[in-house]
Structure formats: C-alpha cells, structure tokens
Write a protein that holds these residues in place. Structure first.
Motif, PDB file in Angstrom:
ATOM      1  N   SER A 340     -24.404 -34.186 -51.473  1.00 29.82           N
ATOM      2  CA  SER A 340     -24.758 -34.789 -52.763  1.00 29.82           C
ATOM      3  C   SER A 340     -25.871 -35.827 -52.628  1.00 29.82           C
ATOM      4  CB  SER A 340     -23.523 -35.465 -53.380  1.00 29.82           C
ATOM      5  OG  SER A 340     -23.089 -36.556 -52.590  1.00 29.82           O
ATOM      6  N   SER A 341     -26.426 -35.968 -51.439  1.00 29.02           N
ATOM      7  CA  SER A 341     -27.434 -37.001 -51.204  1.00 29.02           C
ATOM      8  C   SER A 341     -28.855 -36.453 -51.206  1.00 29.02           C
ATOM      9  CB  SER A 341     -27.163 -37.712 -49.866  1.00 29.02           C
ATOM     10  OG  SER A 341     -27.388 -36.830 -48.778  1.00 29.02           O
ATOM     11  N   TYR A 342     -29.022 -35.129 -51.335  1.00 28.99           N
ATOM     12  CA  TYR A 342     -30.369 -34.555 -51.312  1.00 28.99           C
ATOM     13  C   TYR A 342     -30.525 -33.537 -52.441  1.00 28.99           C
ATOM     14  CZ  TYR A 342     -27.902 -30.808 -48.796  1.00 28.99           C
ATOM     15  OH  TYR A 342     -27.013 -29.827 -48.430  1.00 28.99           O
ATOM     16  N   ARG A 343     -31.783 -33.209 -52.735  1.00 27.67           N
ATOM     17  CA  ARG A 343     -32.111 -32.239 -53.766  1.00 27.67           C
ATOM     18  C   ARG A 343     -32.216 -30.837 -53.144  1.00 27.67           C
ATOM     19  NH1 ARG A 343     -36.944 -36.309 -55.607  1.00 27.67           N
ATOM     20  NH2 ARG A 343     -35.598 -37.925 -56.545  1.00 27.67           N
ATOM     21  N   PRO A 344     -32.101 -29.776 -53.952  1.00 28.67           N
ATOM     22  CA  PRO A 344     -32.123 -28.415 -53.394  1.00 28.67           C
ATOM     23  C   PRO A 344     -33.335 -28.129 -52.514  1.00 28.67           C
ATOM     24  CG  PRO A 344     -31.411 -28.346 -55.674  1.00 28.67           C
ATOM     25  CD  PRO A 344     -31.822 -29.766 -55.409  1.00 28.67           C
ATOM     26  N   GLN A 345     -34.527 -28.582 -52.924  1.00 31.58           N
ATOM     27  CA  GLN A 345     -35.732 -28.296 -52.150  1.00 31.58           C
ATOM     28  C   GLN A 345     -35.820 -29.122 -50.877  1.00 31.58           C
ATOM     29  OE1 GLN A 345     -35.500 -29.843 -55.031  1.00 31.58           O
ATOM     30  NE2 GLN A 345     -37.255 -31.130 -55.532  1.00 31.58           N
ATOM     31  N   GLU A 346     -34.914 -30.070 -50.709  1.00 35.21           N
ATOM     32  CA  GLU A 346     -34.879 -30.896 -49.493  1.00 35.21           C
ATOM     33  C   GLU A 346     -33.831 -30.406 -48.498  1.00 35.21           C
ATOM     34  OE1 GLU A 346     -35.879 -34.986 -52.081  1.00 35.21           O
ATOM     35  OE2 GLU A 346     -33.829 -34.516 -51.439  1.00 35.21           O
ATOM     36  N   ALA A 347     -33.130 -29.322 -48.858  1.00 36.79           N
ATOM     37  CA  ALA A 347     -31.929 -28.923 -48.128  1.00 36.79           C
ATOM     38  C   ALA A 347     -32.176 -28.629 -46.659  1.00 36.79           C
ATOM     39  CB  ALA A 347     -31.282 -27.706 -48.806  1.00 36.79           C
ATOM     40  N   ASP A 348     -33.140 -27.753 -46.349  1.00 35.53           N
ATOM     41  CA  ASP A 348     -33.303 -27.286 -44.972  1.00 35.53           C
ATOM     42  C   ASP A 348     -33.608 -28.422 -44.001  1.00 35.53           C
ATOM     43  OD1 ASP A 348     -32.717 -24.605 -45.318  1.00 35.53           O
ATOM     44  OD2 ASP A 348     -34.765 -24.075 -45.856  1.00 35.53           O
ATOM     45  N   LYS A 349     -34.538 -29.307 -44.398  1.00 39.65           N
ATOM     46  CA  LYS A 349     -34.916 -30.370 -43.463  1.00 39.65           C
ATOM     47  C   LYS A 349     -33.796 -31.389 -43.287  1.00 39.65           C
ATOM     48  CE  LYS A 349     -37.441 -33.127 -46.948  1.00 39.65           C
ATOM     49  NZ  LYS A 349     -38.783 -33.653 -47.334  1.00 39.65           N
ATOM     50  N   VAL A 350     -33.079 -31.687 -44.378  1.00 43.95           N
ATOM     51  CA  VAL A 350     -31.977 -32.657 -44.280  1.00 43.95           C
ATOM     52  C   VAL A 350     -30.818 -32.073 -43.494  1.00 43.95           C
ATOM     53  CG1 VAL A 350     -30.311 -34.046 -45.566  1.00 43.95           C
ATOM     54  CG2 VAL A 350     -32.636 -33.788 -46.431  1.00 43.95           C
ATOM     55  N   GLN A 351     -30.478 -30.817 -43.757  1.00 45.74           N
ATOM     56  CA  GLN A 351     -29.376 -30.177 -43.043  1.00 45.74           C
ATOM     57  C   GLN A 351     -29.687 -30.030 -41.556  1.00 45.74           C
ATOM     58  OE1 GLN A 351     -28.869 -26.558 -45.244  1.00 45.74           O
ATOM     59  NE2 GLN A 351     -28.203 -27.620 -47.088  1.00 45.74           N
ATOM     60  N   GLY A 352     -30.938 -29.685 -41.231  1.00 46.97           N
ATOM     61  CA  GLY A 352     -31.320 -29.576 -39.828  1.00 46.97           C
ATOM     62  C   GLY A 352     -31.203 -30.914 -39.110  1.00 46.97           C
ATOM     63  N   PHE A 353     -31.694 -31.980 -39.768  1.00 45.44           N
ATOM     64  CA  PHE A 353     -31.586 -33.321 -39.192  1.00 45.44           C
ATOM     65  C   PHE A 353     -30.125 -33.719 -39.014  1.00 45.44           C
ATOM     66  CE2 PHE A 353     -31.014 -37.899 -39.807  1.00 45.44           C
ATOM     67  CZ  PHE A 353     -31.866 -38.416 -38.833  1.00 45.44           C
ATOM     68  N   HIS A 354     -29.333 -33.455 -40.058  1.00 36.15           N
ATOM     69  CA  HIS A 354     -27.912 -33.806 -40.014  1.00 36.15           C
ATOM     70  C   HIS A 354     -27.208 -33.121 -38.862  1.00 36.15           C
ATOM     71  CE1 HIS A 354     -23.665 -33.010 -41.054  1.00 36.15           C
ATOM     72  NE2 HIS A 354     -23.683 -34.222 -41.592  1.00 36.15           N
ATOM     73  N   ASP A 355     -27.435 -31.807 -38.693  1.00 34.95           N
ATOM     74  CA  ASP A 355     -26.681 -31.060 -37.696  1.00 34.95           C
ATOM     75  C   ASP A 355     -27.134 -31.330 -36.270  1.00 34.95           C
ATOM     76  OD1 ASP A 355     -25.015 -30.041 -39.562  1.00 34.95           O
ATOM     77  OD2 ASP A 355     -25.707 -27.970 -39.458  1.00 34.95           O
ATOM     78  N   ILE A 356     -28.415 -31.657 -36.052  1.00 35.44           N
ATOM     79  CA  ILE A 356     -28.848 -31.985 -34.686  1.00 35.44           C
ATOM     80  C   ILE A 356     -28.217 -33.305 -34.247  1.00 35.44           C
ATOM     81  CG2 ILE A 356     -30.964 -33.180 -35.384  1.00 35.44           C
ATOM     82  CD1 ILE A 356     -30.480 -31.039 -32.221  1.00 35.44           C
ATOM     83  N   ILE A 357     -28.108 -34.270 -35.174  1.00 35.50           N
ATOM     84  CA  ILE A 357     -27.426 -35.524 -34.861  1.00 35.50           C
ATOM     85  C   ILE A 357     -25.936 -35.266 -34.637  1.00 35.50           C
ATOM     86  CG2 ILE A 357     -26.792 -37.819 -35.697  1.00 35.50           C
ATOM     87  CD1 ILE A 357     -29.736 -37.572 -34.988  1.00 35.50           C
ATOM     88  N   LEU A 358     -25.342 -34.511 -35.555  1.00 36.12           N
ATOM     89  CA  LEU A 358     -23.911 -34.224 -35.489  1.00 36.12           C
ATOM     90  C   LEU A 358     -23.527 -33.584 -34.168  1.00 36.12           C
ATOM     91  CD1 LEU A 358     -21.067 -33.897 -36.831  1.00 36.12           C
ATOM     92  CD2 LEU A 358     -21.898 -31.714 -37.732  1.00 36.12           C
ATOM     93  N   PHE A 359     -24.159 -32.472 -33.836  1.00 36.55           N
ATOM     94  CA  PHE A 359     -23.720 -31.726 -32.658  1.00 36.55           C
ATOM     95  C   PHE A 359     -24.282 -32.290 -31.351  1.00 36.55           C
ATOM     96  CE2 PHE A 359     -23.006 -28.754 -36.162  1.00 36.55           C
ATOM     97  CZ  PHE A 359     -21.656 -28.539 -35.961  1.00 36.55           C
ATOM     98  N   GLY A 360     -25.302 -33.120 -31.451  1.00 42.20           N
ATOM     99  CA  GLY A 360     -25.708 -33.873 -30.268  1.00 42.20           C
ATOM    100  C   GLY A 360     -24.603 -34.827 -29.833  1.00 42.20           C
TER     101      GLY A 360
END
Length: 409
Positions: A340-360
């Motif tokens: 709920s913190s990003y817009r649809p067109q921002e999804a890929d870059k935000v999700q990629g950033f989120h998951d690299i931090i998460l799984f790191g």
C-alpha cells in the motif's frame, strides 16, 4: 459507480480470481522446494563436512542468497519477458538446481552442493514474486485477500516438501538425500504446465489506470509506511529463518531425535506458516495490517518462551508451530503495508528493492543460525528473538499513531 463501471469491475475481479487460483496452485508446487531444502539442506551439509561442522547451514544460506538474487533477476526479467514467462523460467532453474544438488551429493562435494542450492534459491526468488503478481492483478479492495490466498497455497507445500524429503531420503541409497533433490525436477515440470494457463494483465494496462507519475525509488523507500513494512517483514522472516534452519540441527545433532522427526517438525511449522492465510486477509481488512503484524510479533515471543522451556519433542514442535503462525501474521501484514506504499507503475522497482533487502537478511540469518548453534546452543538462539520483536513492536505503534493522525487531519 455507473453500470458500465460496475460491469468492468466485475470482469476485472473475475479475471483476477482466475489468475489467483492458478498462481495459488503454482505457489503450492513451487513453494515445496523451500521446506524440502531447509529440512534436509543443513543435515546434508552436516554429513558432507569433516570435523568442523560450523558451516553445516551454509547450503541453506546459499538457498536464501539465491532467493535474494532471484528477486532482483525477476524484477528485471519481468519487464522484458513478462511475469508468466519469468515464472516458468524460474521453475526450469529449480529443476536444474535439484539435479545439480543430486550430482554434488554423489560426489560428496560440499561447495558444489551449496552452489546447487543457490540455484534452487534463485528459482525460489522467482516464486516470491507470485504474491506481488496476484496483488497487482487484483482490485485495491481485494489485494490483502489475494496475498493471503497465494500464501495459503503454502499449506500444500508444507505437506509435499517434507513428505518428499521423507519418502525420497534413501531413494538413491547409499547416497542419503540425493533422491530428495532429484525429486525437484518433476515437481518443477508440473509447475510449468500449471503456469501455462496464466493470463496476467500487462503492466501497461495496470499503469493506464493511474495518471500519477512514478516517484523516485529513494522517495518511496524513505516513507515511514514503507520502512515500517520493510523492517517488520525482514525481521519476521529473518527470525523465522534463523530458528527454522537451526531447529533440525538442534533436534538431530543436539538432542538425538531422528531426521524424520525433525522433518515432520518442519512440516508442522510450514503448515502453521500458511494455514492461517485463509483468514489473515479478512483480519487485515477488519482490524488493519498494523494490528495483525503486532499480533504476529507477540506470537513470536511465545515461540521463544516455549523453546526456552526445554528440549523435549513437544517443545520443538510447538515452538515451530508458533514460529509459523507468528511469521504468517507478521509477514502477510507487513507485505500488505508495503503493497500500500507504492503506486502500480512503481511496483517492479519497489518490489525488487524490498526482496533483495528481505532475502539478503534471511540469508544472513540462516548462515548465523549454524554458527550460533555450534558456538552457543539452542537456548541462546531463542534469546535473539526478544530484542528484534520489541523494536518492531515500537515501529508498529508509531505507524499506528501516524495513521490515526492522518485520518484525523
């Protein structure tokens, strides 16, 4: 809402539900690789090592690092190949990793085995994108339920993964666990068939629904809402990985239980991870994501208490069940906050950033799990949960206060 708009909404919701059903089945199949790998990876690594067993969980760390790399790779690939083709490619990588792990076990090559689990983990990183794909394809009011249904597919994973590990452990005897990883190949092929029926909307269709410009990544990730979701999600997942990775070693090496009992403990844990997903979305809708995350964090504290009470079989299994439920509430709630913190067109870059931090951080937690267990034992591992959970509870309380102020304004 006009009749035309209502019809369009019904059509989109129907399409979203169909895609979510397909993605849930795919998640159930692809997600089986994680409990299979985690329940046997550390034990196989332990057997491959010499006198120094402190690196026993390094193959599981390789898997978690692979998940982090995979999250970045699919964020880029999905822009060019599309998510459907990217998910299918991820399944191919999972099959290849399983066959390479089988070969490494035949050679008794510890580091080749770790590299193979890295490849399986990259496939797992692709799988992690499924929950976001379902959320992005659903109307805003259905996103929490979409995430919950995808993760509910993990109940099947919780049974299939550990049961394959038990059934195939000695299938290629005398090489223990080789048959387990060989079993990943046909599993991934079934997932490819399921994914072939997927029909996700293109990103351009989603973007056309909003006229707001995409914000820079730094602006998004520095918002209080995103940071709260990220930190709570990372902490919940990392603590779960830390305890889950160490539990089989503590049960088999530390307490003398059989590997089958340890694997069954992981099975109950994974069932507890995904079982509540049938109603977690409804809880989020009714009470808010922040309260659900807070409940999950309190349950994680209960896991630490039970684990610290003793080392009987019931202590391990109950602690693992509480660990799974706490993860479910904490992670689904945190994912909803992030979504709920990003817009649809921002999804890929935000999700990629989120998951690299998460799984790191998840990879770091699984690596430190073996180190902490070898150096200090199971009881010290349980104490790590307390400071992490307390910090997250403070962040959640601050976010709830900020939300109230925003609503009152």
């Amino acid at each position: 809402m006009t009749a035309v708009e209502a019809t369009a909404m019904d059509t989109r919701l129907g399409s979203a539900k169909r895609n979510i059903a397909i993605l849930t089945v795919a998640q159930a199949i692809l997600g089986s690789a994680a409990p299979l790998t985690i329940s046997t990876g550390g034990l196989a690594g332990f057997a491959l090592l010499g006198a120094d067993k402190s690196l026993a969980t390094a193959p599981v760390t390789g898997f978690n690092l692979g998940v982090a790399f995979g999250a970045v790779i699919i964020a880029t690939l999905s822009r060019f190949l599309g998510r459907k083709q990217s998910f299918m490619l991820g399944a191919v990588l999972g099959a290849a990793g399983g066959l390479l792990a089988t070969y490494a076990l035949y050679l008794s090559d510890f580091w080749l085995f770790a590299a193979a689990l890295l490849l399986v983990g990259i496939s797992g990183g692709f799988t992690q994108k499924i929950r976001f794909a379902a959320a992005d394809a659903a109307p805003s009011f259905y996103k929490a339920k979409a995430i919950s249904w995808i993760l509910a597919g993990g109940i099947v994973s919780a049974v299939v993964g550990p049961q394959l590990a038990i059934l195939l452990k000695d299938f290629l005897a005398p090489v223990t666990f080789a048959g387990v990883f060989m079993g990943l190949a046909p599993l991934m092929l079934v997932a490819i068939v399921v994914l072939s029926f997927l029909n996700l909307p293109k990103n351009t269709t989603v973007q056309a629904q909003t006229h707001a410009p995409a914000r820079p990544l730094l602006e998004i990730v520095l918002t209080q809402r995103f940071l709260t979701g990220l930190i709570c999600g990372v902490s919940t997942y990392a603590m779960m990985s830390f305890m889950m990775t160490g539990a089989p070693l503590a049960m088999v090496v530390g307490c003398g239980f059989s590997s089958d009992l340890a694997t069954l403990g992981i099975q109950w844990h994974v069932i507890a991870m995904f079982g509540p997903s049938f109603f977690t979305g409804m809880l989020i809708t009714r009470y808010g994501a922040e309260k659900v995350v807070a409940a999950g964090l309190v349950i994680l504290l209960g896991c630490a208490v039970v684990a610290h009470m003793g080392v009987a079989l019931w202590n391990f299994w109950l602690a693992l069940v509480l660990l799974g439920i706490g993860w479910n509430f904490g992670f689904i709630g945190a994912t909803s906050i992030v979504a709920s913190s990003y817009r649809p067109q921002e999804a890929d870059k935000v999700q990629g950033f989120h998951d690299i931090i998460l799984f790191g951080f998840v990879a770091l937690s699984s690596f430190s799990s073996g180190k902490v267990f070898s150096a200090y034992g199971w009881s010290v591992m349980n104490l790590v949960i307390w400071p992490v959970v307390i910090v997250c509870l403070i962040l959640i309380l601050l976010q709830m206060q900020a939300s109230r102020r925003k609503s009152a304004a």
